[in-house]
Design a protein around this motif. Structure first.
Motif, short mmCIF file in Angstrom:
data_model
loop_
_atom_site.label_atom_id
_atom_site.label_comp_id
_atom_site.label_asym_id
_atom_site.label_seq_id
_atom_site.Cartn_x
_atom_site.Cartn_y
_atom_site.Cartn_z
N ALA A 197 44.99 -26.45 2.07
CA ALA A 197 44.42 -26.12 1.39
C ALA A 197 43.60 -25.34 1.20
O ALA A 197 43.26 -25.04 -0.43
CB ALA A 197 42.95 -27.24 1.93
N LEU A 198 43.88 -24.13 2.30
CA LEU A 198 42.78 -22.70 1.94
C LEU A 198 43.96 -22.14 1.10
O LEU A 198 42.81 -21.74 -0.14
CB LEU A 198 42.63 -22.38 2.64
CG LEU A 198 42.63 -22.30 4.28
CD1 LEU A 198 42.23 -21.60 5.74
CD2 LEU A 198 40.71 -21.85 3.69
N MET A 199 45.10 -22.03 0.93
CA MET A 199 45.95 -21.77 -0.16
C MET A 199 45.46 -21.98 -1.86
O MET A 199 45.30 -21.26 -2.68
CB MET A 199 47.48 -21.86 0.05
CG MET A 199 48.43 -21.43 -1.25
SD MET A 199 49.20 -21.68 -0.97
CE MET A 199 49.82 -23.33 -1.78
N LEU A 200 45.56 -23.88 -1.88
CA LEU A 200 44.46 -24.44 -3.25
C LEU A 200 43.08 -23.85 -3.54
O LEU A 200 43.00 -23.16 -4.95
CB LEU A 200 44.72 -25.32 -2.61
CG LEU A 200 45.65 -26.44 -2.35
CD1 LEU A 200 45.84 -27.81 -2.88
CD2 LEU A 200 47.48 -26.19 -3.71
N VAL A 201 42.97 -23.04 -2.88
CA VAL A 201 41.10 -22.82 -2.59
C VAL A 201 41.37 -21.73 -3.65
O VAL A 201 41.04 -21.29 -4.92
CB VAL A 201 40.27 -22.77 -1.82
CG1 VAL A 201 38.52 -21.88 -1.70
CG2 VAL A 201 39.65 -23.87 -1.18
N ILE A 202 42.42 -20.35 -2.78
CA ILE A 202 42.17 -19.02 -3.52
C ILE A 202 42.92 -19.25 -4.86
O ILE A 202 42.31 -18.26 -5.72
CB ILE A 202 42.62 -18.76 -2.39
CG1 ILE A 202 42.31 -18.18 -0.98
CG2 ILE A 202 43.13 -16.77 -2.72
CD1 ILE A 202 43.47 -17.77 0.34
N VAL A 458 46.47 -7.94 -2.46
CA VAL A 458 45.47 -9.14 -1.18
C VAL A 458 45.97 -10.28 -1.90
O VAL A 458 45.92 -10.85 -0.52
CB VAL A 458 44.20 -8.59 -1.18
CG1 VAL A 458 43.96 -8.79 0.33
CG2 VAL A 458 44.42 -6.72 -0.74
N THR A 459 45.23 -10.04 -2.69
CA THR A 459 45.63 -12.15 -2.72
C THR A 459 46.47 -12.64 -2.86
O THR A 459 46.76 -13.61 -2.41
CB THR A 459 44.91 -12.06 -4.45
OG1 THR A 459 43.63 -12.16 -4.56
CG2 THR A 459 44.83 -13.93 -4.80
N TRP A 460 48.01 -12.24 -3.37
CA TRP A 460 49.00 -12.67 -3.20
C TRP A 460 49.43 -12.76 -1.61
O TRP A 460 50.37 -13.51 -1.20
CB TRP A 460 49.98 -11.36 -3.90
CG TRP A 460 49.38 -12.62 -5.78
CD1 TRP A 460 49.35 -10.87 -6.59
CD2 TRP A 460 49.61 -13.53 -6.60
NE1 TRP A 460 48.87 -12.05 -8.10
CE2 TRP A 460 49.84 -13.18 -7.53
CE3 TRP A 460 49.97 -14.77 -5.71
CZ2 TRP A 460 49.17 -14.10 -8.84
CZ3 TRP A 460 49.88 -15.57 -6.82
CH2 TRP A 460 49.90 -15.53 -8.01
N LYS A 464 50.48 -15.83 -0.38
CA LYS A 464 51.96 -16.48 0.39
C LYS A 464 51.72 -16.31 1.44
O LYS A 464 53.15 -16.65 2.19
CB LYS A 464 53.05 -15.20 -0.10
CG LYS A 464 53.24 -14.52 -1.53
CD LYS A 464 53.98 -14.29 -1.45
CE LYS A 464 54.51 -13.65 -3.02
NZ LYS A 464 55.49 -14.66 -3.35
N LEU A 465 51.45 -16.06 2.40
CA LEU A 465 51.06 -16.23 4.50
C LEU A 465 50.26 -17.37 4.86
O LEU A 465 51.19 -17.75 5.48
CB LEU A 465 49.88 -15.03 4.69
CG LEU A 465 49.64 -15.09 6.03
CD1 LEU A 465 51.53 -15.13 6.58
CD2 LEU A 465 49.25 -14.35 7.08
N LEU A 466 49.58 -17.95 3.60
CA LEU A 466 49.43 -19.75 3.81
C LEU A 466 50.32 -20.20 3.61
O LEU A 466 50.85 -21.36 4.67
CB LEU A 466 47.93 -19.46 3.03
CG LEU A 466 46.47 -19.19 3.63
CD1 LEU A 466 45.50 -18.96 2.52
CD2 LEU A 466 46.02 -19.64 5.10
#
Length: 540
Positions: A197-202, A458-460, A464-466
């Protein structure tokens, strides 16, 4: 030697003398909390136990969470068994087609090609820790002491562990025992859901870069991968290039290309006809904004693989040949369909049914300037795949697997991409989980230049971590739902059988426990054999 292999070799050299010392000096090793556990070393600690006690004080919440955990584990159990049965059904088509390699069988970051070293270690460690924390918290909620926590170590971490007191655990009623076994599965699932969910928001804040094209930049066809020894490989176009134009070999002017997309494939189209009997030059853009021209290349639907025991095998279709046309005979009426690209092939197959007759014409891969040969293959009968006909081939566009910036982002952020019914939702989800096999995490590094990310690299890194936290947590949850020992699902299955036998009128505890144990052991053995067969078929 690549970096991952070198690191693994160094860690192995360090680990061997540690294991030998623990093996030869068990009493001294125990004083520093080290215990030999087969080829592994168990590092026993008291870390996290006080935190478990504090969290377990919210007893009412965790009792409700126990109910949710049992329900969620049951759902994942059916999903896992569905996936296993579908994989077994597909085995005859996979035999002889080659595997992905033995290195994929071990979840070792840096050694397994799917698992990046840094992201893999962080995400795997987190997945194991929260899994065991779940067991520990539910143990304390239900009055069972936790003797120790720690890490199973063997060159790299193999798993975290939480040791509930065996004597106290065995005396608990069935419901608390099931809550304890199910807790790790549910905790991993919730962490996975939060992460994705956090990954989708970003990702919603990441836009497609402007490539200076007149058409929508998100619809430009891009090269995701290229098959070895294919015309695409010989064209000189690198992976991650964006196709911006096409012209017939010998012409001077490039024509604009657009992407034609479906849930199964992406192909290029233009205002000129594209046929495997002609040669073309492609214009492509690179990250440095340069625009280059390819070598002359045949374009069309190139056969990438032919399944065993399929109509295509019977028709003697060969890899690295182009589809020219497919004549379909249905209810006595025959129509020849010309195949210009992979999209045409998949669209045609979606209109066929099992039992239809098919005559395939193919074009050989030819050097520029030589005569192109068209071969007609014998008529075959299509079998069935789902609700449509099945020929038994996979195709690419001249060896290129294509996508667009828009579709790549959509596939990366939609676990149910292309789903339309309950079964396709399940299939879509498992297809999404297979992303790392195809280099997705969720956007490969080679094509991040297609996008404008708010904070750049930084975004990537965060995305990727998420993604890896999601992927390893959900994989750990699903695999532990398998009804086999020593997975949590094995103990949950035994408890479920015990409950069912009780409902069927078997009230004697000892008899019921013996029966449920025997049934579960048999199911566990069969399930593990099925699982091992599927894994071996895929990796070897």
């Amino acid at each position: 030697m690549d970096t991952g292999t070198l690191v693994l070799l160094i860690l192995t050299i360090i680990y061997i003398p540690i294991w030998v010392w623990v093996w030869r000096n068990p009493e001294k090793a125990a004083k520093v909390h080290l215990v030999k556990y087969g080829p592994l070393v168990m590092i026993k600690t008291q870390l996290g136990i006080k935190s478990m006690d504090k969290i377990a004080k919210y007893r009412r919440f965790w009792l409700f969470f126990g109910f949710v955990s049992r329900l969620l584990s049951a759902i994942l159990f059916f999903l896992m068994m569905y996936m296993l049965v579908m994989a077994l059904i597909a085995l005859p088509q996979r035999i002889g087609s080659g595997g992905i390699g033995i290195e994929y069988a071990l979840a070792i970051p840096g050694f397994n090609p799917m698992l990046p070293l840094t992201y893999g270690i962080v995400a795997l460690f987190l997945a194991m820790v929260v899994h065991e924390m779940g067991h520990g918290i539910q143990s304390r909620v239900n009055g069972c002491k936790v003797d120790s926590t720690g890490l199973l170590y063997g060159v790299v971490p193999w798993g975290a562990f939480c040791e509930p007191n065996e004597e106290q655990l065995s005396k608990l009623p069935r419901r608390p025992q099931l809550d304890i076994y199910a807790a790790g599965i549910s905790i991993n699932t919730f962490v996975a859901v939060i992460s994705v969910a956090l990954m989708l928001v970003i990702c919603s804040g990441i836009s497609v870069a402007n490539f200076g094209q007149e058409q929508n930049s998100g619809d430009i066809p891009g090269i995701y991968s290229i098959d070895d020894q294919s015309p695409g490989f010989d064209s000189g176009i690198p992976t991650s290039a964006l196709i911006t134009g096409i012209k017939l070999y010998g012409e001077d002017t490039f024509h604009t290309v657009t992407a034609i997309t479906s849930s199964k494939t992406v192909a290029i189209q233009s205002d000129i006809d594209i046929s495997p009997t002609s040669f073309y030059v492609l214009e492509y853009a690179l990250e440095d904004s340069s625009h280059l021209e390819s070598k002359p290349i045949q374009m069309g639907a190139l056969i990438k693989s032919v399944s065993n025991n399929s109509p295509a095998k019977e028709a003697d279709l060969n890899v690295l040949t182009y589809l020219y046309s497919i004549t379909i005979t249905h209810d006595g009426e025959s129509v020849e369909h010309f195949i210009h690209n992979s999209y045409d092939f998949f669209e045609l197959m979606s209109t066929t049914s099992g039992g239809d007759k098919a005559v395939v014409k193919t074009v050989t891969v030819t050097d520029v300037g030589q005569e192109v040969k068209i071969d007609t293959h014998e008529e075959v009968t299509l079998t069935t795949s789902g609700s449509q006909g099945y020929l038994g081939i996979s195709v690419t566009n001249a060896g290129f697997t294509m996508t667009t910036p828009d579709q790549m982002m959509l596939r990366a952020t939609d676990p149910f991409y292309g789903a339309s019914d309950p079964i396709s939702y399940i299939q879509g989800f498992f297809s999404y989980l297979s992303g790392p096999i195809n280099g997705l995490d969720p956007i490969p590094n080679a094509i991040t230049w297609w996008y404008d990310a708010p904070a750049g690299d930084v975004t990537w890194i965060i995305v990727k971590l998420l993604y890896w936290i999601f992927w390893l947590d959900i994989l750990l949850a699903i695999s532990n739902a398998l009804p086999a020992y020593p997975f949590d699902g094995g103990f949950l299955f035994e408890g479920g059988i015990n409950w069912l036998l009780e409902k069927l009128g078997i009230k004697d505890d000892e008899r019921r426990k013996k029966m449920s144990g025997n049934i579960s052991s048999s199911v566990s053995t069969v399930t593990l054999m099925m699982f091992a067969l599927v894994i071996l078929t895929f990796i070897i």
